[in-house]
Design a protein around this motif. Structure first.
Motif, PDB file in Angstrom:
ATOM      1  N   GLY A 143       0.791  -1.215   0.000  1.00  0.00           N
ATOM      2  CA  GLY A 143       0.000   0.000   0.000  1.00  0.00           C
ATOM      3  C   GLY A 143       0.828   1.272   0.000  1.00  0.00           C
ATOM      4  O   GLY A 143       0.298   2.362  -0.253  1.00  0.00           O
ATOM      5  N   ASP A 144       2.138   1.144   0.289  1.00  0.00           N
ATOM      6  CA  ASP A 144       3.024   2.314   0.218  1.00  0.00           C
ATOM      7  C   ASP A 144       3.309   2.711  -1.222  1.00  0.00           C
ATOM      8  O   ASP A 144       3.741   3.836  -1.485  1.00  0.00           O
ATOM      9  CB  ASP A 144       4.352   2.028   0.928  1.00  0.00           C
ATOM     10  N   LEU A 145       3.103   1.774  -2.146  1.00  0.00           N
ATOM     11  CA  LEU A 145       3.325   2.048  -3.563  1.00  0.00           C
ATOM     12  C   LEU A 145       2.059   2.652  -4.167  1.00  0.00           C
ATOM     13  O   LEU A 145       1.087   2.911  -3.467  1.00  0.00           O
ATOM     14  CB  LEU A 145       3.707   0.753  -4.293  1.00  0.00           C
ATOM     15  N   THR A 146       2.078   2.863  -5.456  1.00  0.00           N
ATOM     16  CA  THR A 146       0.899   3.362  -6.170  1.00  0.00           C
ATOM     17  C   THR A 146       0.238   2.193  -6.898  1.00  0.00           C
ATOM     18  O   THR A 146       0.770   1.714  -7.909  1.00  0.00           O
ATOM     19  CB  THR A 146       1.290   4.450  -7.192  1.00  0.00           C
ATOM     20  N   PRO A 147      -0.885   1.675  -6.387  1.00  0.00           N
ATOM     21  CA  PRO A 147      -1.567   0.591  -7.099  1.00  0.00           C
ATOM     22  C   PRO A 147      -2.075   1.093  -8.451  1.00  0.00           C
ATOM     23  O   PRO A 147      -2.805   2.077  -8.516  1.00  0.00           O
ATOM     24  CB  PRO A 147      -2.734   0.234  -6.169  1.00  0.00           C
ATOM     25  N   ASP A 203      -8.342   2.899  -8.571  1.00  0.00           N
ATOM     26  CA  ASP A 203      -9.122   3.260  -7.384  1.00  0.00           C
ATOM     27  C   ASP A 203      -9.679   2.024  -6.684  1.00  0.00           C
ATOM     28  O   ASP A 203      -9.567   1.879  -5.462  1.00  0.00           O
ATOM     29  CB  ASP A 203     -10.274   4.201  -7.775  1.00  0.00           C
ATOM     30  N   ALA A 204     -10.294   1.135  -7.452  1.00  0.00           N
ATOM     31  CA  ALA A 204     -10.867  -0.078  -6.865  1.00  0.00           C
ATOM     32  C   ALA A 204      -9.779  -0.984  -6.304  1.00  0.00           C
ATOM     33  O   ALA A 204      -9.951  -1.619  -5.252  1.00  0.00           O
ATOM     34  CB  ALA A 204     -11.692  -0.824  -7.911  1.00  0.00           C
ATOM     35  N   PHE A 205      -8.653  -1.035  -6.990  1.00  0.00           N
ATOM     36  CA  PHE A 205      -7.531  -1.865  -6.549  1.00  0.00           C
ATOM     37  C   PHE A 205      -6.995  -1.366  -5.210  1.00  0.00           C
ATOM     38  O   PHE A 205      -6.690  -2.151  -4.304  1.00  0.00           O
ATOM     39  CB  PHE A 205      -6.446  -1.842  -7.620  1.00  0.00           C
ATOM     40  N   ARG A 206      -6.876  -0.070  -5.050  1.00  0.00           N
ATOM     41  CA  ARG A 206      -6.361   0.503  -3.810  1.00  0.00           C
ATOM     42  C   ARG A 206      -7.269   0.147  -2.635  1.00  0.00           C
ATOM     43  O   ARG A 206      -6.793  -0.212  -1.549  1.00  0.00           O
ATOM     44  CB  ARG A 206      -6.236   2.018  -3.960  1.00  0.00           C
ATOM     45  N   THR A 207      -8.582   0.211  -2.851  1.00  0.00           N
ATOM     46  CA  THR A 207      -9.533  -0.131  -1.802  1.00  0.00           C
ATOM     47  C   THR A 207      -9.450  -1.610  -1.443  1.00  0.00           C
ATOM     48  O   THR A 207      -9.424  -1.993  -0.265  1.00  0.00           O
ATOM     49  CB  THR A 207     -10.960   0.213  -2.249  1.00  0.00           C
ATOM     50  N   GLU A 208      -9.406  -2.463  -2.466  1.00  0.00           N
ATOM     51  CA  GLU A 208      -9.327  -3.909  -2.248  1.00  0.00           C
ATOM     52  C   GLU A 208      -8.031  -4.297  -1.551  1.00  0.00           C
ATOM     53  O   GLU A 208      -8.012  -5.169  -0.671  1.00  0.00           O
ATOM     54  CB  GLU A 208      -9.445  -4.629  -3.591  1.00  0.00           C
ATOM     55  N   ALA A 225      -6.228  -2.555   0.580  1.00  0.00           N
ATOM     56  CA  ALA A 225      -6.290  -2.212   2.002  1.00  0.00           C
ATOM     57  C   ALA A 225      -7.070  -3.266   2.779  1.00  0.00           C
ATOM     58  O   ALA A 225      -6.672  -3.679   3.881  1.00  0.00           O
ATOM     59  CB  ALA A 225      -6.928  -0.832   2.179  1.00  0.00           C
ATOM     60  N   ALA A 226      -8.169  -3.737   2.200  1.00  0.00           N
ATOM     61  CA  ALA A 226      -8.977  -4.760   2.862  1.00  0.00           C
ATOM     62  C   ALA A 226      -8.220  -6.076   2.964  1.00  0.00           C
ATOM     63  O   ALA A 226      -8.251  -6.753   4.002  1.00  0.00           O
ATOM     64  CB  ALA A 226     -10.287  -4.960   2.108  1.00  0.00           C
ATOM     65  N   GLN A 227      -7.506  -6.431   1.901  1.00  0.00           N
ATOM     66  CA  GLN A 227      -6.784  -7.703   1.903  1.00  0.00           C
ATOM     67  C   GLN A 227      -5.577  -7.678   2.834  1.00  0.00           C
ATOM     68  O   GLN A 227      -5.181  -8.715   3.365  1.00  0.00           O
ATOM     69  CB  GLN A 227      -6.350  -8.060   0.483  1.00  0.00           C
ATOM     70  N   GLN A 228      -4.991  -6.541   3.038  1.00  0.00           N
ATOM     71  CA  GLN A 228      -3.892  -6.429   3.994  1.00  0.00           C
ATOM     72  C   GLN A 228      -4.368  -6.859   5.383  1.00  0.00           C
ATOM     73  O   GLN A 228      -3.711  -7.644   6.070  1.00  0.00           O
ATOM     74  CB  GLN A 228      -3.368  -4.995   4.031  1.00  0.00           C
TER      75      GLN A 228
END
Length: 331
Positions: A120-124, A308-313, A315-318
């Motif tokens: 998540g520190d990177l740019t998804p 956008d959707a990837f970034r949200t997903e 965070a949840a998977q982390q």
């Protein structure tokens, strides 16, 4: 204008020119494509040759060049600590000419290795593909079914070593989930880690381990050649690349169904316009007929999510993966 915006604008212009017919192609097409064909892209694969990350990176290398989105693409392999060595180096980069492949396996590795850096520190940029796991044994193995192998494992957990990829990665997560479903304590099993699919394959064929777990594509050639026997794939229904392969659900372990995913990341700090433009490029790429053919060949599923959707997903998977690893005794 950043590189990704140039790529997206050039791609859109090229497609628009193509729609106008041959009479309008001339210099306009050459101008539209000039920005695209000058690009030099580096894709980091955070594991060794033959691994799922490496295969994904090299698939992108070919696809980007075939689609005219980059004139030259270089794949670099950086091994170590389940991919977190590559992550620690990539997080220091900037711009958009460097990309990195990441996935659920690396999410797990950042947790088990107590990495100061997270995906998540990177740019998804985009989630690209999904791949089901497979558990195999050498063709000469006495185990014909998953039930037979798990029964032997339950009787003597440490006597049937299982080759996996990275510590805490997707192979380890699924292996732990599978043996736990069979009533075996995951920490009692001898999971043997290898940095790449090639090394795991050598250990399997040399009978240094009793079984191996990896993404189906990593073992596909040896399965087709009859050198490895599939005990189960990690799906709840037959997969397209191996419709006759038994599924973990049909074998009686529906709670062990799991799909891996892999996606592409840019360094931290990429601007929103460039991030969205780059995501659009990969949407176009993954919608192409060539990409569909590649997925069929590799046995991957199309799991595209935009940035956008990837970034949200992600965070949840982390959070979910950390909980799973704690339950399995891997963190």
């Amino acid at each position: 204008m950043g590189w990704t915006a140039k790529v997206a604008a050039g791609l859109a212009a090229a497609l628009a020119v193509g729609a106008c017919g041959a009479g309008s192609e001339g210099s306009d097409r050459g101008s539209a494509e000039s920005d695209i064909l000058r690009q030099w892209v580096t894709i980091d694969a955070p594991s060794g040759p033959g691994s799922g990350y490496d295969q994904t990176a090299r698939a992108l290398e070919k696809s980007l060049k075939d689609a005219g989105l980059a004139r030259r693409v270089e794949v670099r392999n950086t091994q170590g600590a389940g991919g977190t060595v590559a992550l620690s180096q990539f997080v220091q980069k900037s711009g958009t000419s460097d990309l990195m492949i990441g996935g659920l396996s690396l999410v797990g590795a950042t947790i088990t290795n107590s990495s100061p850096n997270k995906l998540g520190d990177l740019t998804p940029v985009a989630r690209l593909i999904g791949e089901y796991e497979v558990i195999v044994v050498p063709a000469g193995s006495p185990y014909q079914t998953l039930a037979e192998f798990l029964a032997a494992l339950k009787a003597q957990p440490g006597h049937n070593p299982i080759a996996i990829g990275n510590q805490g990665g997707i192979d380890h997560i699924w292996g732990g989930t599978l043996v736990k479903a069979a009533g075996v304590t995951p920490t009692s099993v001898n999971f043997v880690t290898f940095s790449g699919g090639g090394e795991a394959l050598v250990a399997l064929l040399g009978k240094k381990v009793a079984a191996g777990i990896a993404g189906y594509g990593e073992f596909a050639d040896q399965i087709a050649a009859g050198k490895l026997r599939v005990l189960a794939v990690s799906s709840d229904a037959p997969i397209a690349v191996a419709p006759a392969a038994p599924t973990v659900a049909s074998a009686g372990y529906p709670d062990a169904v799991l799909v891996n995913w892999r996606g592409v990341f840019a360094p931290p700090g990429v601007s929103d316009p460039d991030r969205k433009a780059l995501s659009g490029v990969f949407r176009t790429l993954t919608d192409s007929a060539g990409w569909a053919d590649l997925l069929k060949t590799k046995g991957w599923s199309n799991e595209f999510l935009d940035s956008d959707a990837f970034r949200t997903e992600l965070a949840a998977q982390q959070t979910q993966t950390e909980q799973m690893l704690k339950e399995l005794g891997l963190a």
